[in-house]
Design a protein around this motif. Sequence first.
Motif, mmCIF file in Angstrom:
data_model
loop_
_atom_site.group_PDB
_atom_site.id
_atom_site.type_symbol
_atom_site.label_atom_id
_atom_site.label_comp_id
_atom_site.label_asym_id
_atom_site.label_seq_id
_atom_site.Cartn_x
_atom_site.Cartn_y
_atom_site.Cartn_z
ATOM 1 N N ILE A 9 -2.017 -3.791 -0.644
ATOM 2 C CA ILE A 9 -1.357 -4.631 -1.675
ATOM 3 C C ILE A 9 -1.302 -3.757 -3.038
ATOM 4 O O ILE A 9 -0.289 -3.497 -3.749
ATOM 5 C CB ILE A 9 -1.928 -5.942 -1.922
ATOM 6 N N ASN A 10 -2.631 -3.203 -3.344
ATOM 7 C CA ASN A 10 -2.725 -2.445 -4.688
ATOM 8 C C ASN A 10 -1.803 -1.012 -4.336
ATOM 9 O O ASN A 10 -1.246 -0.756 -5.364
ATOM 10 C CB ASN A 10 -4.079 -2.090 -4.690
ATOM 11 N N GLY A 11 -2.076 -0.395 -3.163
ATOM 12 C CA GLY A 11 -1.201 0.534 -3.103
ATOM 13 C C GLY A 11 0.491 0.479 -3.145
ATOM 14 O O GLY A 11 0.799 1.198 -3.771
ATOM 15 N N ILE A 12 0.698 -0.786 -2.573
ATOM 16 C CA ILE A 12 2.286 -1.028 -2.839
ATOM 17 C C ILE A 12 2.603 -1.136 -4.271
ATOM 18 O O ILE A 12 3.824 -0.753 -4.801
ATOM 19 C CB ILE A 12 2.760 -2.329 -1.912
ATOM 20 N N THR A 13 1.843 -1.882 -4.925
ATOM 21 C CA THR A 13 2.053 -2.077 -6.316
ATOM 22 C C THR A 13 1.997 -0.852 -7.142
ATOM 23 O O THR A 13 3.018 -0.554 -7.961
ATOM 24 C CB THR A 13 0.868 -2.923 -7.023
ATOM 25 N N LEU A 14 1.171 0.004 -6.809
ATOM 26 C CA LEU A 14 1.023 1.392 -7.758
ATOM 27 C C LEU A 14 2.353 2.202 -7.117
ATOM 28 O O LEU A 14 2.912 2.966 -7.926
ATOM 29 C CB LEU A 14 -0.288 2.102 -7.536
ATOM 30 N N GLY A 15 2.564 2.193 -6.066
ATOM 31 C CA GLY A 15 3.672 2.969 -5.402
ATOM 32 C C GLY A 15 5.179 2.453 -6.120
ATOM 33 O O GLY A 15 5.993 3.361 -6.248
ATOM 34 N N GLU A 138 -4.801 -16.656 -3.197
ATOM 35 C CA GLU A 138 -5.734 -15.831 -2.850
ATOM 36 C C GLU A 138 -5.888 -16.304 -1.385
ATOM 37 O O GLU A 138 -5.595 -17.562 -1.048
ATOM 38 C CB GLU A 138 -7.237 -16.416 -3.288
ATOM 39 N N MET A 139 -6.120 -15.267 -0.657
ATOM 40 C CA MET A 139 -6.098 -15.469 0.778
ATOM 41 C C MET A 139 -7.632 -14.912 1.447
ATOM 42 O O MET A 139 -7.554 -13.596 1.487
ATOM 43 C CB MET A 139 -4.943 -14.949 1.831
ATOM 44 N N GLY A 140 -8.578 -15.840 1.477
ATOM 45 C CA GLY A 140 -9.749 -15.392 1.642
ATOM 46 C C GLY A 140 -10.303 -14.410 0.570
ATOM 47 O O GLY A 140 -10.119 -14.967 -0.703
ATOM 48 N N ASN A 141 -10.569 -13.329 0.885
ATOM 49 C CA ASN A 141 -10.910 -12.370 -0.061
ATOM 50 C C ASN A 141 -9.654 -11.459 -0.837
ATOM 51 O O ASN A 141 -10.048 -10.513 -1.523
ATOM 52 C CB ASN A 141 -12.143 -11.497 0.150
ATOM 53 N N LEU A 144 -3.518 -11.452 -3.998
ATOM 54 C CA LEU A 144 -2.023 -11.132 -4.572
ATOM 55 C C LEU A 144 -1.819 -11.682 -5.799
ATOM 56 O O LEU A 144 -1.578 -12.827 -5.801
ATOM 57 C CB LEU A 144 -1.236 -11.381 -3.280
ATOM 58 N N SER A 145 -2.038 -10.965 -7.001
ATOM 59 C CA SER A 145 -1.619 -11.486 -8.136
ATOM 60 C C SER A 145 -0.199 -11.842 -8.509
ATOM 61 O O SER A 145 0.625 -11.103 -7.786
ATOM 62 C CB SER A 145 -2.452 -10.806 -9.382
ATOM 63 N N TYR A 146 -0.197 -12.834 -9.188
ATOM 64 C CA TYR A 146 1.567 -13.067 -9.776
ATOM 65 C C TYR A 146 2.110 -11.784 -10.265
ATOM 66 O O TYR A 146 3.335 -11.497 -10.192
ATOM 67 C CB TYR A 146 1.681 -14.036 -10.722
ATOM 68 N N MET A 147 1.257 -11.185 -11.023
ATOM 69 C CA MET A 147 1.720 -9.856 -11.560
ATOM 70 C C MET A 147 2.061 -8.638 -10.381
ATOM 71 O O MET A 147 3.080 -8.170 -10.498
ATOM 72 C CB MET A 147 0.361 -9.133 -12.427
#
Lengths: 300, 237
Positions: A9-15, A138-141, A144-147
């Motif tokens: 998720i973080n990677g897609i965001t930064l990408g 939040e899905m478990g740990n 996925l932030s709204y941001m």
Amino acid sequence: MEYFLQQLINGITLGSVYALIALGYTMVYGIIQLINFAHGEFFAAGGYVGVIFMSYLLSQGAPAWVCLSGSLILAMAYCAMLAVAVEKVAYKPLRNSSRLSVLLSALGMSIFLQNGLMLTQGVYDKAYPTELTQGGFEMGNVMLSYMQLFIVSLTAFLLVALNVLVFKTRIGKAMRSTAQDKVMSALVGINANRTISITFAIGAALAAAAGIMVGLYYGSVRYDMGFVPGIKAFAAAVLGGIGNITGAMIGGFIIGMVEIFAAGYISGEYKDVFAFVILIAVLYFRPSGIMGENVDDTRV
Amino acid sequence: MSEPILELRDIKAGYGSIKALKGINIKVYEGEIVSIIGANGAGKSTTLMTICNIVQATSGDIFYKGERINNIVSDKLPKMGLCQVPEGRRIFPRLTIEENLDMGAFFRNDKEIEDDKERVFGMFPILRERCKQAGGTLSGGEQQMLAIGRALMSRPKVLLLDEPSLGLAPLIVKQIFSIIKEINSLGTTIILVEQNAKVALSMANRGYVLETGNVVMEDEAKALLNNPDIQKAYLGE
């Protein structure tokens, strides 16, 4: 597994951010064969216009969606105009000079814009309003932030819009034909200068959107924030095949992903290195990039 | 005779210090086919590029329909009816055939563009078959057809053709030239630059012979064909 998903998720965001910036490099390169080293500054300028206007709207009590979309539109419009002005001042007079002259002019423009930002906005970080995009799913740990949702969905929208613009509209046809043959384009009635201006404007508007995203995501902007992401997005554009729009998108996501995963699994301190390792590897093994020459027709 | 539709008066032009045109005079009347012949480097292509203001004339005047067009930027000329099929055809290689044709009608926004496209497809059926293919995938002859078709999409009054026969098989050349004749018979004035002087002169009304940037001879095309000097120098007889 959860760790992996979170990094994904973080990677897609930064990408997303890198993809948006990379498009400006690739489109400008496609049309005038210039690596616009001042492109990162449009990204920074977008971040600043965004924070200034967003804070203002917020102080006037505007609802969150007005703050976000209002500052986004204004930043994109501002950077589009800035880019058109930069092109007129720094690149157009050198249209028939050697490519090195234009490249140096671009570097000079980058320094000029960055220092302009420093002089007018100061050397310290400027904080983005954080209250607009708090919370998330939040899905478990895995979080996925709204941001992140905002960044990824806005990017998706902009990428689709750009594709429609470039491949379905009149102005897109003018851009593609000018990129392929300026003389012939003039002979069918296309104003090359206007088309080049529009290309700069679109690229810078996308970078401005990315600037706001980064500002929101990391919580602040800084006058020199354009440099490192700019260079990484340039690496992404080269990885994708410089001049190729689809390539820039793919390249952006790959660089973002590699950076996040490398930081997560190898070393956070060396995260900036990986984009450049990729850049060097691409230049060494496949200089035309993923979507370069003869692979696909989505070059500008 | 009436006023020429296109006239070059004492045109000089060049690239940097190289003088490619040293003061040429050419008149073209409405409905004509005018051939410009000459060897490599005589200034034929430069003449066409100067008319279209891609190369700027350093002195002299170019008149089109009575108006001096020296200072009109290239991209305004197609709309005025002045259109060029340049040397090497210059198809947009990464646009499809259909998009290439659309580019010819770029400045138009009337409702008859599709009709014109149909007409071009009628003239060159091969283009219809391949209309979704990238322009760069076509053979030389097909590219020439596409280049001519693209020019027709702008509904030119005056069509400048630069070496349409270059590098094509004789059969294709024949086909291309019969199309050019047809275009002319439908009312388009044509300036035909050619190294293939025999074919060019046999279909033209008048001809100009260029040598190192000067017009060394101008006459009725038939007269040029029968001129012993021309025969020796350009017709290989």
